[in-house]
Scaffold this motif. Structure first.
Motif, PDB file in Angstrom:
ATOM      1  N   PRO A   3       0.839  -1.200  -0.138  1.00 19.23           N
ATOM      2  CA  PRO A   3       0.014  -0.033   0.132  1.00 19.23           C
ATOM      3  C   PRO A   3       0.810   1.249  -0.020  1.00 19.23           C
ATOM      4  O   PRO A   3       1.835   1.525   0.711  1.00 19.23           O
ATOM      5  CB  PRO A   3      -0.718  -0.197   1.230  1.00 19.23           C
ATOM      6  CG  PRO A   3      -0.923  -1.571   1.466  1.00 19.23           C
ATOM      7  CD  PRO A   3       0.497  -2.281   1.141  1.00 19.23           C
ATOM      8  N   LEU A   4       0.597   2.074  -0.878  1.00 10.18           N
ATOM      9  CA  LEU A   4       1.333   3.338  -1.050  1.00 10.18           C
ATOM     10  C   LEU A   4       1.079   4.486  -0.184  1.00 10.18           C
ATOM     11  O   LEU A   4       2.127   5.189   0.359  1.00 10.18           O
ATOM     12  CB  LEU A   4       1.251   3.716  -2.576  1.00 10.18           C
ATOM     13  CG  LEU A   4       1.741   2.839  -3.647  1.00 10.18           C
ATOM     14  CD1 LEU A   4       1.085   3.379  -5.060  1.00 10.18           C
ATOM     15  CD2 LEU A   4       2.930   2.493  -3.561  1.00 10.18           C
ATOM     16  N   THR A  77      -3.215   1.693  -3.841  1.00 11.86           N
ATOM     17  CA  THR A  77      -2.358   0.610  -4.158  1.00 11.86           C
ATOM     18  C   THR A  77      -2.132   0.482  -5.824  1.00 11.86           C
ATOM     19  O   THR A  77      -3.040   1.355  -6.546  1.00 11.86           O
ATOM     20  CB  THR A  77      -2.823  -0.788  -3.813  1.00 11.86           C
ATOM     21  OG1 THR A  77      -3.970  -1.019  -4.639  1.00 11.86           O
ATOM     22  CG2 THR A  77      -3.189  -0.755  -2.488  1.00 11.86           C
ATOM     23  N   GLU A  78      -1.459  -0.193  -6.475  1.00 11.16           N
ATOM     24  CA  GLU A  78      -1.448  -0.441  -7.685  1.00 11.16           C
ATOM     25  C   GLU A  78      -2.393  -1.326  -8.132  1.00 11.16           C
ATOM     26  O   GLU A  78      -2.880  -2.059  -7.397  1.00 11.16           O
ATOM     27  CB  GLU A  78       0.094  -1.032  -8.126  1.00 11.16           C
ATOM     28  CG  GLU A  78       1.181  -0.279  -8.123  1.00 11.16           C
ATOM     29  CD  GLU A  78       2.491  -1.070  -8.372  1.00 11.16           C
ATOM     30  OE1 GLU A  78       2.596  -2.338  -8.249  1.00 11.16           O
ATOM     31  OE2 GLU A  78       3.472  -0.296  -8.622  1.00 11.16           O
ATOM     32  N   GLN A  79      -3.035  -1.245  -9.481  1.00 15.50           N
ATOM     33  CA  GLN A  79      -4.141  -2.099  -9.866  1.00 15.50           C
ATOM     34  C   GLN A  79      -3.901  -3.590  -9.856  1.00 15.50           C
ATOM     35  O   GLN A  79      -4.594  -4.312  -9.656  1.00 15.50           O
ATOM     36  CB  GLN A  79      -4.681  -1.497 -11.109  1.00 15.50           C
ATOM     37  CG  GLN A  79      -5.036  -0.295 -11.197  1.00 15.50           C
ATOM     38  CD  GLN A  79      -5.960   0.061 -12.626  1.00 15.50           C
ATOM     39  OE1 GLN A  79      -5.942  -0.922 -13.350  1.00 15.50           O
ATOM     40  NE2 GLN A  79      -6.692   1.243 -12.552  1.00 15.50           N
ATOM     41  N   SER A  80      -2.574  -4.004  -9.970  1.00 18.02           N
ATOM     42  CA  SER A  80      -2.064  -5.383  -9.723  1.00 18.02           C
ATOM     43  C   SER A  80      -2.173  -5.861  -8.236  1.00 18.02           C
ATOM     44  O   SER A  80      -1.992  -7.123  -8.168  1.00 18.02           O
ATOM     45  CB  SER A  80      -0.748  -5.455 -10.351  1.00 18.02           C
ATOM     46  OG  SER A  80       0.221  -4.626  -9.624  1.00 18.02           O
ATOM     47  N   TYR A  81      -2.159  -5.115  -7.449  1.00 13.52           N
ATOM     48  CA  TYR A  81      -2.278  -5.595  -6.085  1.00 13.52           C
ATOM     49  C   TYR A  81      -3.675  -6.404  -5.788  1.00 13.52           C
ATOM     50  O   TYR A  81      -4.620  -5.628  -6.154  1.00 13.52           O
ATOM     51  CB  TYR A  81      -1.990  -4.476  -5.121  1.00 13.52           C
ATOM     52  CG  TYR A  81      -1.596  -4.854  -3.646  1.00 13.52           C
ATOM     53  CD1 TYR A  81      -0.412  -5.255  -3.338  1.00 13.52           C
ATOM     54  CD2 TYR A  81      -2.647  -4.919  -2.642  1.00 13.52           C
ATOM     55  CE1 TYR A  81      -0.050  -5.535  -2.143  1.00 13.52           C
ATOM     56  CE2 TYR A  81      -2.368  -5.106  -1.504  1.00 13.52           C
ATOM     57  CZ  TYR A  81      -0.996  -5.393  -0.921  1.00 13.52           C
ATOM     58  OH  TYR A  81      -0.775  -6.092   0.275  1.00 13.52           O
ATOM     59  N   PRO A  82      -3.762  -7.359  -5.192  1.00 12.92           N
ATOM     60  CA  PRO A  82      -4.800  -8.078  -4.909  1.00 12.92           C
ATOM     61  C   PRO A  82      -5.846  -7.138  -4.223  1.00 12.92           C
ATOM     62  O   PRO A  82      -5.562  -6.677  -3.195  1.00 12.92           O
ATOM     63  CB  PRO A  82      -4.518  -9.392  -4.097  1.00 12.92           C
ATOM     64  CG  PRO A  82      -2.997  -9.681  -4.413  1.00 12.92           C
ATOM     65  CD  PRO A  82      -2.446  -8.279  -4.675  1.00 12.92           C
ATOM     66  N   LYS A  83      -7.030  -6.930  -4.686  1.00 14.02           N
ATOM     67  CA  LYS A  83      -8.218  -6.230  -4.083  1.00 14.02           C
ATOM     68  C   LYS A  83      -8.354  -6.748  -2.650  1.00 14.02           C
ATOM     69  O   LYS A  83      -8.743  -6.126  -1.562  1.00 14.02           O
ATOM     70  CB  LYS A  83      -9.329  -6.105  -4.625  1.00 14.02           C
ATOM     71  CG  LYS A  83     -10.427  -5.310  -4.331  1.00 14.02           C
ATOM     72  CD  LYS A  83     -11.722  -5.315  -4.845  1.00 14.02           C
ATOM     73  CE  LYS A  83     -11.662  -4.688  -6.444  1.00 14.02           C
ATOM     74  NZ  LYS A  83     -13.007  -4.670  -7.116  1.00 14.02           N
ATOM     75  N   ARG A  84      -8.569  -8.118  -2.306  1.00 13.94           N
ATOM     76  CA  ARG A  84      -8.958  -8.641  -1.240  1.00 13.94           C
ATOM     77  C   ARG A  84      -7.896  -8.593  -0.072  1.00 13.94           C
ATOM     78  O   ARG A  84      -8.195  -8.229   0.984  1.00 13.94           O
ATOM     79  CB  ARG A  84      -9.404 -10.322  -1.296  1.00 13.94           C
ATOM     80  CG  ARG A  84     -10.522 -10.534  -1.950  1.00 13.94           C
ATOM     81  CD  ARG A  84     -10.614 -12.005  -1.620  1.00 13.94           C
ATOM     82  NE  ARG A  84      -9.939 -13.029  -1.999  1.00 13.94           N
ATOM     83  CZ  ARG A  84      -9.935 -14.145  -1.743  1.00 13.94           C
ATOM     84  NH1 ARG A  84     -10.740 -14.775  -1.034  1.00 13.94           N
ATOM     85  NH2 ARG A  84      -8.832 -15.106  -2.486  1.00 13.94           N
ATOM     86  N   LEU A  85      -6.723  -8.486  -0.561  1.00 15.81           N
ATOM     87  CA  LEU A  85      -5.463  -8.197   0.430  1.00 15.81           C
ATOM     88  C   LEU A  85      -5.438  -6.651   0.756  1.00 15.81           C
ATOM     89  O   LEU A  85      -5.163  -6.448   1.906  1.00 15.81           O
ATOM     90  CB  LEU A  85      -4.266  -8.530  -0.201  1.00 15.81           C
ATOM     91  CG  LEU A  85      -3.010  -8.657   0.597  1.00 15.81           C
ATOM     92  CD1 LEU A  85      -3.415  -9.797   1.564  1.00 15.81           C
ATOM     93  CD2 LEU A  85      -1.754  -8.932  -0.009  1.00 15.81           C
ATOM     94  N   ALA A  86      -5.911  -5.848  -0.145  1.00 16.54           N
ATOM     95  CA  ALA A  86      -5.824  -4.273   0.315  1.00 16.54           C
ATOM     96  C   ALA A  86      -7.195  -4.139   1.253  1.00 16.54           C
ATOM     97  O   ALA A  86      -6.624  -3.560   2.315  1.00 16.54           O
ATOM     98  CB  ALA A  86      -6.210  -3.481  -1.008  1.00 16.54           C
TER      99      ALA A  86
END
Length: 234
Positions: A3-4, A77-86
């Motif tokens: 997460p940024l 986050t980057e779009q490639s980062y898993p949404k569920r994990l975010a």
């Protein structure tokens, strides 16, 4: 990439209570993203918003927010980062923040949040965000893979929208607020005008009643007759 940026804010007005920017975010995050985050937070207050939402930006980054207990937790986050994990990250941030509030303020933690007027008044919690962020750096780590396998949330039920729609909605809400304020002001003028007309009508009615009742008889004798005269004062 983890997460940024992360924000915890008061839902009613979007006041940031604590924020953190990943030191390795580099050029991926700029001031525009931070301004967009603040606009999103301000736009959520006073609306019936979804409890969870993902908001696409125009440069392969995506905001995710979670609403809980009159607070908003937002990350980029980057779009490639898993949404569920975010969202699992935001859940852990929410759990830790509420625990921190309870430890510092007990049962009156809501009052502490509602009455604070200074942005980033809970900045000491940033250290907790930094530790949590490190746990979510690698989506493929065994720890995060286990979290995803154990997560039972229905990711398809999470709403998704575009940053432009969210920012435009904020402008529309501001216009609605201005219209509402104007209507309130006009209604007050109408109420005062109605009271004034009512008072004038009542005064006129009383004057007429007094005019009818203010007749003074005057009698005198002339020869064998008694003469009565009446004088109206109005």
């Amino acid at each position: 990439m983890p997460p940024l940026i992360t924000f915890v804010a008061r839902l009613s007005d979007g006041l940031p209570l604590v924020a953190n920017t990943a030191p390795d975010a580099g050029t991926a995050v700029n001031q525009d993203h931070k301004n967009q985050a603040k606009d999103i937070l301000r736009g959520l207050g006073g609306t019936r918003s979804a409890a969870r939402m993902s908001i696409d930006t125009n440069n392969n980054l995506i905001f995710h927010y979670l609403l809980r207990d009159t607070l908003c937790y937002l990350t980029l986050t980057e779009q490639s980062y898993p949404k569920r994990l975010a969202f699992l990250y935001l859940e852990e941030i929410a759990d830790a923040f509420l625990e921190s509030l309870a430890n510092d303020h007990g049962d009156r933690w809501r009052e502490a949040v509602d009455t604070t007027a200074r942005p980033y008044a809970f900045i000491k919690f940033e250290q907790v965000i930094q530790r949590k962020r490190k746990d979510f750096i690698d989506p493929t780590s065994r720890q995060n893979t286990t979290k995803l396998n154990e997560d039972l949330a229905d990711i398809q039920s999470i709403m998704r929208t575009n940053i432009n729609e969210v920012l435009n909605r904020g402008e529309k809400l501001e216009n609605v607020s201005n219209i509402s304020n104007n209507l309130v002001a006009e209604s007050k003028k109408f109420k005062w005008g109605a009271k004034k007309l009512s008072w004038q009508a009542m005064t006129t009615s009383l004057m007429r009643a007094n005019s009818i009742s203010s007749i003074i008889p005057f009698r005198f004798k002339t020869g064998e007759c008694m003469v009565t005269l009446e004088f109206n004062l109005f």
